[in-house]
Design a protein around this motif. Sequence first.
Motif, PDB file in Angstrom:
ATOM      1  N   HIS A 199       0.832  -1.206   0.000  1.00 22.17           N
ATOM      2  CA  HIS A 199       0.000   0.000   0.000  1.00 22.17           C
ATOM      3  C   HIS A 199       0.865   1.255   0.000  1.00 22.17           C
ATOM      4  O   HIS A 199       0.597   2.197  -0.746  1.00 22.17           O
ATOM      5  CB  HIS A 199      -0.924   0.007   1.211  1.00 22.17           C
ATOM      6  N   GLU A 200       1.899   1.269   0.800  1.00 24.97           N
ATOM      7  CA  GLU A 200       2.771   2.437   0.902  1.00 24.97           C
ATOM      8  C   GLU A 200       3.525   2.697  -0.404  1.00 24.97           C
ATOM      9  O   GLU A 200       3.857   3.837  -0.699  1.00 24.97           O
ATOM     10  CB  GLU A 200       3.757   2.273   2.059  1.00 24.97           C
ATOM     11  N   HIS A 256       1.159   5.493  -8.083  1.00 27.61           N
ATOM     12  CA  HIS A 256      -0.007   5.991  -8.823  1.00 27.61           C
ATOM     13  C   HIS A 256       0.096   7.503  -9.009  1.00 27.61           C
ATOM     14  O   HIS A 256      -0.232   8.029 -10.073  1.00 27.61           O
ATOM     15  CB  HIS A 256      -1.312   5.637  -8.096  1.00 27.61           C
ATOM     16  N   ARG A 293       2.381   1.535  -3.568  1.00 27.10           N
ATOM     17  CA  ARG A 293       1.430   1.713  -4.672  1.00 27.10           C
ATOM     18  C   ARG A 293       0.885   3.141  -4.737  1.00 27.10           C
ATOM     19  O   ARG A 293       0.756   3.703  -5.817  1.00 27.10           O
ATOM     20  CB  ARG A 293       0.270   0.725  -4.540  1.00 27.10           C
ATOM     21  N   SER A 294       0.572   3.721  -3.602  1.00 30.39           N
ATOM     22  CA  SER A 294      -0.016   5.067  -3.591  1.00 30.39           C
ATOM     23  C   SER A 294       0.894   6.099  -4.260  1.00 30.39           C
ATOM     24  O   SER A 294       0.455   6.821  -5.158  1.00 30.39           O
ATOM     25  CB  SER A 294      -0.373   5.492  -2.166  1.00 30.39           C
TER      26      SER A 294
END
Length: 94
Positions: A18-19, A25, A21-22
């Motif tokens: 998550h850390e 993006h 991917r954000s």
Amino acid sequence: AMKAAQEQKARFTAVLGHELRSPLHGIMGLSGSMIETAQDKMQKRQLGMIKGCAARLLDLVTNIMEMAKAEKLEASGGQAIELRPVNIMDIVDE
């Protein structure tokens, strides 16, 4: 002890994914916007390279997360891998 370590690894992988991917993006979105407004061909090319590298990193992170998910599923007694036919030419074209 082994099961606890596997659970900790799965949690770590999820948080790390998550850390990563954000911001990836964000990099892809901003570089895409900048490509559209860039006047210079060299700048467009360089921004395209940034966007492409971010996309490859995002794919890598996604694959790592999927592998971790499969390992967790396999450890709990589930089927980790789905077997299905593929068209090799479609893969080569990618």
